[in-house]
Structures are given as C-alpha cells and as structure tokens.
Design a protein around this motif. Sequence first.
Motif, PDB file in Angstrom:
ATOM      1  N   TYR A 195      10.573   6.796  16.082  1.00  0.00           N
ATOM      2  CA  TYR A 195      10.003   8.135  15.979  1.00  0.00           C
ATOM      3  C   TYR A 195      10.870   9.094  16.784  1.00  0.00           C
ATOM      4  CZ  TYR A 195       5.870   5.562  14.435  1.00  0.00           C
ATOM      5  OH  TYR A 195       5.016   4.704  13.765  1.00  0.00           O
ATOM      6  N   ARG A 254       6.632   0.747  10.006  1.00  0.00           N
ATOM      7  CA  ARG A 254       7.474   1.927   9.764  1.00  0.00           C
ATOM      8  C   ARG A 254       8.954   1.561   9.870  1.00  0.00           C
ATOM      9  NH1 ARG A 254       8.008   7.529   9.930  1.00  0.00           N
ATOM     10  NH2 ARG A 254       9.659   8.331  11.298  1.00  0.00           N
ATOM     11  N   GLY A 278       4.961  -0.836   5.308  1.00  0.00           N
ATOM     12  CA  GLY A 278       5.162   0.541   5.729  1.00  0.00           C
ATOM     13  C   GLY A 278       3.932   1.088   6.425  1.00  0.00           C
ATOM     14  N   HIS A 279       4.052   2.352   6.845  1.00  0.00           N
ATOM     15  CA  HIS A 279       2.942   3.018   7.516  1.00  0.00           C
ATOM     16  C   HIS A 279       2.934   4.480   7.129  1.00  0.00           C
ATOM     17  CE1 HIS A 279       0.759   4.644  11.233  1.00  0.00           C
ATOM     18  NE2 HIS A 279      -0.113   3.932  10.567  1.00  0.00           N
ATOM     19  N   THR A 293      10.303   2.344   6.276  1.00  0.00           N
ATOM     20  CA  THR A 293      11.033   3.610   6.209  1.00  0.00           C
ATOM     21  C   THR A 293      12.506   3.442   6.573  1.00  0.00           C
ATOM     22  OG1 THR A 293       9.028   4.851   6.733  1.00  0.00           O
ATOM     23  CG2 THR A 293      11.136   5.962   7.115  1.00  0.00           C
TER      24      THR A 293
END
Length: 493
Positions: free
Chosen positions: A254, A394, A448-449, A398
């Motif tokens: 992130y 993620r 995924g998230h 991603t």
Amino acid sequence: MYDLVLRGGTVFDGFGTPGRMADVAVHDGRVARVGPGLAGRRVINVEGLAVAPGFVDPHSHSDEVPFLAEAQPFKLYQGVTTEIAGNCGYSHGVLGDYLDAAEAAGTTNNLAFLIGHNTLREAVAGLDRDLPEGGLERMLDLAGQAFAAGAFGFSSGLEYVPGAFAGIDELIALGHVARRWNGTYATHMRSESEGLADALDEAITVARAAGIRLQISHCKASGRAVHGASAELLGKLAAARRSGVDVRGDQYPYQAFNTSFAAVLPPEALEGSEEAMLARLRSPETRAALRKVAEDPARGTGAGFWRELHPDDVTVLIHRDPAIAGKSLADLGGDPWNALCDLVIGDPEAEGVFHTMHADDVAQIMADPLVAIGSDSGPPVGPNHPRTFGTFPRFLGTFVREGGAVPMEEAIRKVTSASAAQFALADRGWLAPGAIADITVFDPETIGHAGTYETPDVRPTGVRYVLLSGRPVVEASEFTGGRHGRILRHNRP
C-alpha cells in the motif's frame, strides 16, 4: 494410510522453486509426503489450485486479538497461519504472564512474539528521556525474562516515545541479550524519510555489533522529499548482507501508513506524560518552538513525521469527535500545524491514514529478493486500514497476477520461508516432508482483495483451504470455527 491428502494441486515448496503437480499427504500434524498417487483417510481435490506453506506475517500488531470475544479468522482468510506480533517497540508487558494468558484464551492462528524496546523502557523510566540509575541493567534483565518465556526477538520503534530517546549503545546492549537466545532484531527505524540513510546505518550497526539477524520493518521511502530513495534503501540492505550482516526487510503493498497523530510531533512534545504533552500544545510559545524542531532541516531523525506529510494526503481515521473522523488535515482549515496540535488536544489517541509513498518506490521495494511481505496490521475492529484484511491477497492478486511484480514462486517465498527463516521458525514456512502442516491452498486466478480505505473490512477472495497442523480451519473459503492456533515460544517444541 495418511490422515489427509491434498490431491492434484500445483505445489510450491516456499523456497522459490517453481510449482509442480503433486499430492500432499499430511499425518500427525506434519507433511508426510509430496508426490503422485497418495491415499488418505480424507482426500481433498485441489486441482487447478496452488498449494503453498501457510503464509507467515512477519510484522503484525495482533497482540490483543486472542482476547477478543469471538474467534478471529481475518488472517486465515488471507492464508496467514503464523504472525509475528510485538512489533514497532510495543509488546504486552515483559511477555511471560501475557503468553500464558493468551495461551489460555486461545488463538485463531499461530502467534509468535517479540519483546518491545519501548515496553521495556516504559517499565523502568516511563516516558522520561533519561533512564534512572541501573535502568539499563533492569531493562536487560526484563529482556532476558522475555526470552526465557519464549520471545523470538526484540523490536524497536525509534520514531515513537520513549524509544526515540534511546542511544545506539542501549540498542546494542539489548542485541547482546537477543544474541544469547538466537533472537532477531526487528526495527521501525528512527526515520523512513529524510533521515532514512542514517537510520539504516544505525540499524545495521546494531545488528553487526550484536551479531544478530536484522529485520527492517515496513520498508518505505516516506514523504515527497524522498520519493525515489528506494534504490538507496535496497542498496544499503544488499551492501550490509555482502559484508556479513543477516538483514532482510518487510513491506505492505500500500502507499499509505496508519499511525497516531501524536507521533507526528517531535519526541520532545511527548516527553514525560500525556498531561505534559497537552500543556505544551496548549502553550502558543511551546507549540511554535515544537514546529521549529519539526521543520528543522538539520533534524533528519528524531523530528516526528511532520515533514513527511501533506495536509491533503492525511485522513483522520479515529477521533473521539465524530465530526472530525473521515476528514483530511486540510479539511480542518487554518494553519495545518495548529490544526494538528488542536486535533491531538481533542483526542491524544487520534489516528490517521497518511498517504506518503510513491507507487514506483513500492514496486521497486517489492521486487527485491531481500524484502518479504508483512501487514503491519492490528486487531480487526473499529475504523481500520485495508492492510488488516487484505495484505496477502492484494499482493498476490493486484501486484503478482495483474502487475507481474515477481513470478509466483518468488511471491510465495516472500510470504513464507523468507520471513520464517528470519525469525527462526524452523518448522514453518516451507512445504516438504517433516514440515508442520500449516498449508494454504489458493486460486491464483481469483485471489485478491477489494477493500478500500473507505471500506477496508471486505473478505478477500481466492483462499480456498487453510490447514493448521493438518487441521482444516478454512474449507471452501469458509472458516470452520474454533481457536486452533498455537502461541509459539522460541526455543521450545
């Protein structure tokens, strides 16, 4: 006959070897065999799925999770079977009584713990800058008790009070205690922004002087002034390893972090007590003097987070005034420094989400083989950061599947053996005969998230089965119930 067989999946050993089609047999809580045509009392068809060691989260703040009223599968839904808690210098007491209590309460996944340097310092000196006479010796004794109780290492949070007041000799002395117990040093360094280079040098010096493993927590280049500094960070890690220091790092996928607003202030603002801090912030003269410290370009470390921030990029996550929560620092109006001080006066426990990182730095750090994936997440309650619920899916969805950050076999190494080895989790983080059967089975095409900063608590997709010591605790993506994890203790079976 084996207790359980996972049949027909693509098996990854956790060491970076490409996956291969095979069955995995589990018996008496351990992996018994990996190969074709295995038979068991129960067989689960996992064709088309990836079979990996259970994921290891090297950087969590789940210390309070065992004491929540209900079992908490939020990490199991991500494929995480083991977490290292007690990070950033904070642990619950000196661990002995805490570990016993957590063990009695029960844990939903495995938890291992570090003893926090801030916790040790507070035990002997509160939030004072200076240790009392004999204070360091008392800290070392308490650290030894924590290691005897089962701590896997010690952590520091050198941007937080009182850890910010410690000199390097204090950290090296604790490192010598950790050395006797084969413990690891995990550090939230003194700066992850303009003082990044000096902070890295300090951490490496501590590890070299004590002869211990070093984990750089949540690797980042934080703040607009240091965007692009990821290359320097990674270069220093590589150079340290070439010189003989066993150093690695972790990263969450992130561009924003979460911390308290009080930590944005220089350490001298927080010295002594909360009441003393509030008195300083209420004084216009002291408030102005603290701002000079926070903005002093000569203070690369030990100045708080202020210079990393832009008011538009800071969102109030938690505040006792519901009218403030959810606003940006810029939304509060007026001078941003005064808005910050008033915000902390209104709620000294206020927290925010700080968008300070550049996507290019995140990607470059992620691709480096010395950096694993860690969540930096706390309990799954109240307003939260999406990393609590989605870090590992993620990353694999991603960044790996969609972004091609690293090959899948390397991605799995980053979430398994890379962290297990650094914290001496010898039986976990790999998948082969003899390993404890902590296993995660996921669909590489759907993992995924979808959680966001506005709605973080979304259940991840793609994790189909999770085993703890051979027991299925997630089946067909659903939690089976109960608290079947273990409180792990270093140097004990």
